[in-house]
Design a protein around this motif. Structure first.
Motif, PDB file in Angstrom:
ATOM      1  N   PRO A   1       0.810  -1.228   0.000  1.00  0.00           N
ATOM      2  CA  PRO A   1       0.000   0.000   0.000  1.00  0.00           C
ATOM      3  C   PRO A   1       0.834   1.265   0.000  1.00  0.00           C
ATOM      4  CG  PRO A   1      -0.028  -1.049   2.164  1.00  0.00           C
ATOM      5  CD  PRO A   1       0.612  -2.023   1.228  1.00  0.00           C
ATOM      6  N   GLU A   2       2.009   1.213   0.632  1.00  0.00           N
ATOM      7  CA  GLU A   2       2.855   2.401   0.695  1.00  0.00           C
ATOM      8  C   GLU A   2       3.400   2.781  -0.685  1.00  0.00           C
ATOM      9  OE1 GLU A   2       5.532  -1.058   0.769  1.00  0.00           O
ATOM     10  OE2 GLU A   2       3.646  -0.600   1.786  1.00  0.00           O
TER      11      GLU A   2
ATOM     12  N   GLN B   1       0.570   4.544  -2.470  1.00  0.00           N
ATOM     13  CA  GLN B   1       0.450   5.903  -1.954  1.00  0.00           C
ATOM     14  C   GLN B   1       1.516   6.816  -2.544  1.00  0.00           C
ATOM     15  OE1 GLN B   1      -2.120   6.954   0.650  1.00  0.00           O
ATOM     16  NE2 GLN B   1      -1.544   8.557  -0.794  1.00  0.00           N
ATOM     17  N   LYS B   2       2.738   6.305  -2.652  1.00  0.00           N
ATOM     18  CA  LYS B   2       3.825   7.093  -3.234  1.00  0.00           C
ATOM     19  C   LYS B   2       3.544   7.402  -4.699  1.00  0.00           C
ATOM     20  CE  LYS B   2       8.841   7.206  -3.809  1.00  0.00           C
ATOM     21  NZ  LYS B   2      10.133   6.495  -3.578  1.00  0.00           N
ATOM     22  N   THR B   3       3.004   6.427  -5.420  1.00  0.00           N
ATOM     23  CA  THR B   3       2.658   6.611  -6.833  1.00  0.00           C
ATOM     24  C   THR B   3       1.655   7.750  -6.991  1.00  0.00           C
ATOM     25  OG1 THR B   3       3.010   4.252  -7.264  1.00  0.00           O
ATOM     26  CG2 THR B   3       1.729   5.472  -8.888  1.00  0.00           C
ATOM     27  N   LEU B   4       0.650   7.757  -6.147  1.00  0.00           N
ATOM     28  CA  LEU B   4      -0.362   8.801  -6.178  1.00  0.00           C
ATOM     29  C   LEU B   4       0.221  10.156  -5.770  1.00  0.00           C
ATOM     30  CD1 LEU B   4      -3.211   6.723  -4.522  1.00  0.00           C
ATOM     31  CD2 LEU B   4      -3.336   7.710  -6.822  1.00  0.00           C
ATOM     32  N   ASN B   5       1.041  10.148  -4.730  1.00  0.00           N
ATOM     33  CA  ASN B   5       1.625  11.394  -4.232  1.00  0.00           C
ATOM     34  C   ASN B   5       2.509  12.077  -5.274  1.00  0.00           C
ATOM     35  OD1 ASN B   5       0.369  10.938  -1.798  1.00  0.00           O
ATOM     36  ND2 ASN B   5       2.203  10.226  -0.734  1.00  0.00           N
TER      37      ASN B   5
ATOM     38  N   LYS C   1      -9.409   4.043  -1.031  1.00  0.00           N
ATOM     39  CA  LYS C   1      -8.877   4.149   0.336  1.00  0.00           C
ATOM     40  C   LYS C   1      -7.664   5.067   0.391  1.00  0.00           C
ATOM     41  CE  LYS C   1      -7.014   1.301   4.096  1.00  0.00           C
ATOM     42  NZ  LYS C   1      -6.703  -0.088   4.550  1.00  0.00           N
ATOM     43  N   TYR C   2      -6.826   5.017  -0.654  1.00  0.00           N
ATOM     44  CA  TYR C   2      -5.588   5.795  -0.622  1.00  0.00           C
ATOM     45  C   TYR C   2      -5.648   7.088  -1.426  1.00  0.00           C
ATOM     46  CZ  TYR C   2      -3.785   1.620   1.568  1.00  0.00           C
ATOM     47  OH  TYR C   2      -3.601   0.578   2.441  1.00  0.00           O
ATOM     48  N   SER C   3      -6.639   7.211  -2.289  1.00  0.00           N
ATOM     49  CA  SER C   3      -6.734   8.418  -3.117  1.00  0.00           C
ATOM     50  C   SER C   3      -7.976   9.254  -2.831  1.00  0.00           C
ATOM     51  CB  SER C   3      -6.735   8.035  -4.601  1.00  0.00           C
ATOM     52  OG  SER C   3      -7.946   7.366  -4.945  1.00  0.00           O
ATOM     53  N   ASN C   4      -8.945   8.640  -2.143  1.00  0.00           N
ATOM     54  CA  ASN C   4     -10.258   9.265  -1.905  1.00  0.00           C
ATOM     55  C   ASN C   4     -11.006   9.530  -3.210  1.00  0.00           C
ATOM     56  OD1 ASN C   4     -10.092   9.431   0.970  1.00  0.00           O
ATOM     57  ND2 ASN C   4      -8.664  11.145   0.734  1.00  0.00           N
TER      58      ASN C   4
END
Length: 242
Positions: free
Chosen positions: A93-94, A97-101, A138-141
């Motif tokens: 998941p991390e 999250q980094k990909t999205l960030n 969950k990670y991007s809303n």
């Protein structure tokens, strides 16, 4: 009736069965070639493009190799689209999250990535797709709207499921074959031959060889004046539900 005609030699079996054989070949080819749009409309390149923009896409992540891909993309100021498997998101998941960030687009590549997806009942396919949506939300809303079928295979059942979920189906017109070819030079040359404005390139963020090829590709794009953008930017479609 057909058997009677054939038995009476009015029409040979060959000519009676030929249309069925042709239909079968078309149906099999259409199912296995996602860009054909045989079962459902597929977006596989920007038609009529003149601006030197292309979309690099990655399937089957996230994985530990994804972080190396992200580092290279950042170094070359490039954006990409990652079609993620739900079960892989659970493991890393991390990385998602980094990909999205880092401003890349994330799309749905099913939860199971099953070779038997075409045989699933429609409701099971919908569940498989929406489960992956839930992890991305969950990670991007945000609910993802981009979907790539595993192995590029579609079927009437998959098409029906996607009409229910409301995803855009994203294919490609430049297939690197990095998942089945070990020779990095062959992979790179295959991509190089297909590069043109509006192209969508298929890679997999699952191996070091692809990372090595990606660096060569990004350097080539830089030299030729191309900009690597996300699929949604290239095709001018929404990546997520508003």
């Amino acid at each position: 009736m057909l058997a009677v005609l054939a038995a009476s030699s009015v029409v040979s079996w060959f000519w009676l069965l030929l249309p069925c054989f042709i239909w079968l070949v078309i149906a099999v080819a259409g199912s296995g070639l996602v860009q054909s749009g045989y079962h459902i409309k597929t977006l596989y390149k920007k038609k009529g493009a003149t601006v030197k923009e292309i979309a690099i896409t990655f399937d089957d992540g996230p994985t530990p190799e994804t972080e190396k891909v992200l580092e290279l993309l950042s170094r070359y100021n490039a954006k990409a689209t990652f079609f993620c498997i739900g079960s892989q998101i659970e493991k890393y998941p991390e990385v998602l999250q980094k990909t999205l960030n880092e401003g890349h687009t994330v799309g749905n590549h099913t939860y199971s990535h099953s070779t038997k997806l075409s045989l699933f009942p429609v409701n099971k396919t919908v569940e498989d797709i929406t489960l992956t949506d839930s992890f991305i939300i969950k990670y991007s809303n945000k609910k993802p709207l981009l979907f790539r079928p595993p192995f590029g295979v579609t079927s009437p059942r998959i098409a029906k499921a996607l009409r229910l979920t409301g995803h855009y189906v994203i294919g490609w017109n430049v297939r690197s074959l990095d998942a089945v070819t070990e020779d990095e030079t062959k992979i790179f040359n295959r991509i190089k031959r297909g590069i043109a404005p509006g192209s969508i390139i298929l890679l997999h963020d699952t191996s070091q060889k692809t990372v090595n090829v990606l660096e060569q590709l990004l350097l080539l794009l830089q030299q030729q004046g191309y900009k690597a953008v996300t699929v949604d930017a290239l095709l001018d479609i929404p990546a997520y539900e508003k």
